[in-house]
Design a protein around this motif. Structure first.
Motif, PDB file in Angstrom:
ATOM      1  N   PRO A  87     -28.355   4.519  36.222  1.00  0.00           N
ATOM      2  CA  PRO A  87     -27.569   3.498  35.833  1.00  0.00           C
ATOM      3  C   PRO A  87     -28.458   2.100  35.312  1.00  0.00           C
ATOM      4  O   PRO A  87     -28.022   1.468  34.481  1.00  0.00           O
ATOM      5  N   ASP A 132     -32.714   4.941  40.112  1.00  0.00           N
ATOM      6  CA  ASP A 132     -31.464   5.352  39.655  1.00  0.00           C
ATOM      7  C   ASP A 132     -31.472   5.064  37.913  1.00  0.00           C
ATOM      8  O   ASP A 132     -31.449   4.282  37.495  1.00  0.00           O
ATOM      9  N   TYR A 186     -27.463   9.141  40.243  1.00  0.00           N
ATOM     10  CA  TYR A 186     -26.719   9.414  39.108  1.00  0.00           C
ATOM     11  C   TYR A 186     -26.541  10.880  38.683  1.00  0.00           C
ATOM     12  O   TYR A 186     -25.260  11.465  38.354  1.00  0.00           O
ATOM     13  N   ARG A 201     -19.372   8.433  39.916  1.00  0.00           N
ATOM     14  CA  ARG A 201     -19.621   9.443  40.720  1.00  0.00           C
ATOM     15  C   ARG A 201     -18.148   9.734  41.510  1.00  0.00           C
ATOM     16  O   ARG A 201     -18.153  10.732  41.967  1.00  0.00           O
ATOM     17  N   TYR A 238     -20.495   3.317  34.457  1.00  0.00           N
ATOM     18  CA  TYR A 238     -21.619   4.063  35.491  1.00  0.00           C
ATOM     19  C   TYR A 238     -21.174   4.252  36.911  1.00  0.00           C
ATOM     20  O   TYR A 238     -21.195   5.101  37.566  1.00  0.00           O
TER      21      TYR A 238
END
Length: 854
Positions: A405, A403, A527, A833, A829
């Motif tokens: 982040p 991912d 992300y 979402r 971060y």
């Protein structure tokens, strides 16, 4: 060597000039030494003396180029560009002989911070490095205007004192840390300047409009970004810092007009405990140079009050974690040509002069203390390595390699020259397995140990309860990655704590799709999912979202996964296939060849609603926090590619809200709030209102949401000494702390999250009760939520089990409330979402699962 103070003192004792002469001169600012006539003065280039007008960034940059052209003491480099494309400049100022061996000097700086090499280095024969930076807040203009004069002085002064100084010092001279903010402010204040000006503080000249010039293009405070390096200006500066390892970094600011002049040390009880005591001793010794020169020039000043050295994300504290001395200067701001203050008439030239004085005293101190400062830097890293070897914590693990982040955190560590290695052996820590090839290892046995601790440490006990900035910033929590400290007891036999050198592989190993499919699916986790979704919708592609988990073609998909059916798209099958193969991301796309799923709803089910393209309007202007609005703008614009229409609250009544389906109210007090009835109509018609922080109070007061706040009494019983008032009041402020939250992973607001626990940031004392509707609080703080930072003992129970996010209903619309800031300073971060899901999926939350406004 003859003291330079004797020369510096002659100079300035002309207070009458401040008020009697409308046009200041170089004699007002600089010592009475001879200057090289071949070097152009600021006035000869600008057409006016510094202090007559506020220099713009293009004028400042032009003059620095002219000095670079005309002086053999200067070599200028452009180390980056601002968001608005303005050059970020650094002048390397030193003796011509040093310029000829600049690479060799830089190499000795690398040796100085490497304990394996520093013992063999003769620090007595090495120059000091002095990094001088001005006006990181663009509307604190006396710094950059003083830079004109200091740069000229260093280029042109023909004195033995300056020549000796330049032989012993390499100066990294940045005339403006914030080009975009400076340009914005100078344009405003110059456009309000009069020939016969008024010094009345009520005038427009002293009251620039929102968002003001303090911030950069996206309204970020660049003096909070040194550690997290999310902005291009910061990345360039930090690269210079890490390349040259300066002994001292100066940071020239302004403060309230009724103040005087401040220089460090700051409040003694608010120094980060990772900073060695020797740092503060050297800071205090350098302060004697400032005190002497300012006193001789009859300038009022103070130290050890108001400002602290705790958060390592500021220009004056970032150096403290790396063997340097960070020094903050704060000059009372004229905010224009001349302003009446409690201390009398404060003119712009006077403000500039004090910044010049502080610059000259710093140069003198660094020159005199060169050997001592180099020894301190050498010893700092030797001691840090020793501490790292002795530490119970042998390193930190974080995952995962897939991912973004984790990759972003890796980038931050690399910018600070922290050694990170790839995990080569599986290890289990606190019942969590970190897998080889999918995690990163940060060993603590390295010279950057103290900076590593500053990044990974979760601190909850403090000497003081007042903080100038945030009290916690644990980066793996902020980035939302799985992580753990690894103690000696956690390391199994045969596990090599060195691991293997860093090597990045493909994040997902996705393959190219060969044939058109019935539909395509993109998993919920990742992300970049909001970015991909925004791209598809922008291209007119119809996208559905899975409201429940399902299984198809041998793959399991979580709720929140995206489904793109081939039917009724603006492209034919082959063009859609090409688009699926070119999403501009590493996220894998899976083909589905049958609408009948193996588990969960079939693809034609109503559990796959169509996602509406976001049409976002965000309120700005007075009453809205520029930083909060800027963080949202930056997120949507630079990471998700979502256009956002920004509308000042004063114009809101003129806007046709039928053109939008998401209305964002950033944190703020909304003292000039928009028309509540218009927002109510927007929600009644099916719009999604998204609000955070102080905006929640405005919504509540205007009957637009059903939330209840938790409060406590701070009534002081009995007598208290008057001197305790400020500290008692300051301790009630939530300086910014990290709390543990629990997610309802089935809720649309939590789509894309895999773990049920999430660190969240709170920077204000806004505590919300959970909703009466059992389904309308998808994110709640845990029973023992404090992970890192300070919270007042009376506020701690208010956070426990309170709502972190709620979903309300107003007519056909939704009102989504965040207690904290999910987009804080662009480095959070982990909670971005949640905010993206509110925009894309907020309207899909069932009307029976919201807290309805009665």
């Amino acid at each position: 060597m003859k003291s330079c103070f004797a020369l510096l003192t002659v100079l300035f004792w002309a207070p009458a000039l401040l008020f009697s002469q409308s046009r200041p001169s170089l004699e007002y600012y600089l010592p009475g030494v001879r200057f090289n006539p071949a070097i152009p003065t600021p006035a000869s280039f600008l057409g006016f003396e510094p202090g007559e007008w506020h220099v713009s960034h293009d004028q400042l940059a032009g003059y620095m180029r002219e000095l670079d052209r005309s002086s053999d003491r200067i070599a200028m480099t452009e180390y980056g560009r601002s968001h608005e494309g303005r050059p970020m400049l650094c002048l390397f100022i030193t003796d011509p002989a040093n310029h000829a061996r600049l690479d060799a000097i830089k190499n000795t700086r690398r040796q100085l911070v490497d304990p394996a090499q520093s013992a063999a280095l003769d620090v007595k024969n090495q120059p000091a490095v002095n990094y001088m930076g001005y006006s990181i807040h663009g509307n604190e203009a006396s710094g950059s205007n003083a830079a004109l004069i200091v740069a000229y002085y260093l280029a042109a002064a023909a004195s033995s004192e300056v020549e000796q100084l330049l032989k012993n010092t390499v100066i990294l001279f940045d005339p403006c840390f914030n080009p975009d903010g400076m340009q914005r402010f100078s344009a405003w204040v110059n456009s309000r300047r009069s020939l016969n000006g008024s010094a009345d503080p009520a005038g427009d000249e002293f009251n620039e409009p929102w968002p003001r010039g303090r911030f950069n293009h996206y309204w970020f405070d660049l003096n909070r970004d040194w550690l997290v390096v999310q902005q291009p200006e910061s990345r360039g500066r930090v690269a210079l810092f890490q390349e040259w390892h300066p002994n001292v970094l100066t940071d020239h600011h302004e403060m309230g007009s009724n103040a005087t002049f401040f220089f460090q040390p700051g409040v003694p009880t608010r120094v980060n405990p990772l900073t060695p005591a020797r740092n503060q001793e050297l800071t205090a010794k350098i302060a004697t140079y400032h005190a002497r020169l300012l006193s001789e020039n009859r300038v009022l000043f103070y130290t050890e009050e108001n400002f602290d050295d705790f958060y390592y994300g500021k220009g004056s504290t970032y150096p403290d974690a790396q063997g340097s001395i960070g020094i903050l200067f704060e000059q009372a701001s004229s905010r224009g040509s001349a302003q009446e203050t409690a201390n009398g008439l404060l003119t712009f030239p006077y403000s500039i002069k004090n910044q010049v004085l502080a610059s000259l005293s710093t140069l003198k101190a660094v020159g005199d203390m060169r050997v001592e400062l180099n020894e301190y830097k050498r010893d700092f890293f030797k001691q840090a390595l020793t501490e790292g070897k002795k530490s119970e914590v042998k390193g930190y693990l974080f995952a995962d390699n897939r991912d973004l982040p984790a990759r972003a955190l890796l980038d931050v560590l690399a910018r600070h020259r922290i050694e990170v290695r790839s995990l080569a052996q599986d290890i289990t820590v606190n019942d969590q397995v970190f897998h080889s090839g999918n995690a990163f290892w940060v060993p603590t046995e390295q010279p950057a140990y103290r900076l590593i601790e500053a990044i990974f440490n979760r601190r909850t006990t403090f000497q003081d309860s007042i903080f100038y900035d945030i009290s916690a910033w644990t980066l793996p929590d902020a980035f939302g990655v799985l992580w753990a400290p690894v103690r000696l007891r956690d390391i199994p036999a045969g596990w090599d704590h060195r691991q293997k050198p860093m090597g990045l592989t493909s994040r997902y190993g996705a393959s190219v799709l060969s044939n058109p499919a019935y539909a395509y699916a993109i998993g919920a986790v990742g992300y970049e999912v909001p970015e991909v979704l925004a791209k598809l919708l922008r291209d007119g592609i119809r996208v559905k979202v899975a409201m429940k988990p399902f299984e198809a073609d041998g793959q399991r998909f979580a709720a929140g996964s995206l489904v793109i059916p081939s039917e009724k798209q603006p492209f034919d099958e082959n063009a859609l296939l090409a688009r699926m193969n070119n999403l501009g991301t590493e996220l894998p796309v899976f083909p589905i060849n049958n609408g009948l799923t193996a588990a969960g709803p079939d693809l034609g089910s109503s559990n796959f609603p169509v996602v509406r393209p976001p049409k976002v309007l965000m309120l700005t202007g007075e009453g809205v926090q520029p930083e909060a609005a800027g963080e949202i703008w930056h997120l949507l614009d630079t990471r998700y590619g979502i256009p956002v229409t920004m509308v000042n609250t004063e114009r809101f009544s003129d806007i046709n809200l039928l053109n939008y389906n998401a209305l964002i109210l950033p944190d703020g007090n909304y003292n000039k709030g928009p028309a509540p009835d218009k927002i109510r109509e927007f929600a009644n018609n099916g719009g999604t209102v998204i609000a955070s922080g102080g905006a929640l109070r405005w919504l509540k007061n205007n009957n637009l949401c059903s939330i209840e706040f938790r409060n406590t009494s701070f009534e002081v019983k009995g007598r208290r000494p008057y001197e305790s008032y400020d500290e008692d009041r300051g301790a009630r402020r939530m300086a910014g702390a990290i709390f543990d939250a629990e997610l309802d992973l089935s809720h649309p607001l939590s789509f894309g999250y895999e773990r049920p626990r999430l660190p969240m940031f709170l920077g204000d004392t806004i505590f919300i009760e959970t909703t009466k509707n059992p389904y309308a609080t998808p994110v709640v703080f845990s029973k023992e939520p404090l992970l890192a930072g300070y919270v007042h003992p009376k506020q701690k129970p208010l956070v426990a089990n309170s709502a972190a996010a709620t979903v309300g209903g107003l007519g056909k619309g939704r009102v989504i409330c965040f207690a904290g800031n999910p987009n804080f300073r662009a480095f959070w971060y982990g909670t971005n979402r949640l905010f993206a899901n509110a925009i894309f999926f907020g309207n899909l939350v069932s009307g029976e699962a919201v807290e309805k406004k009665e």
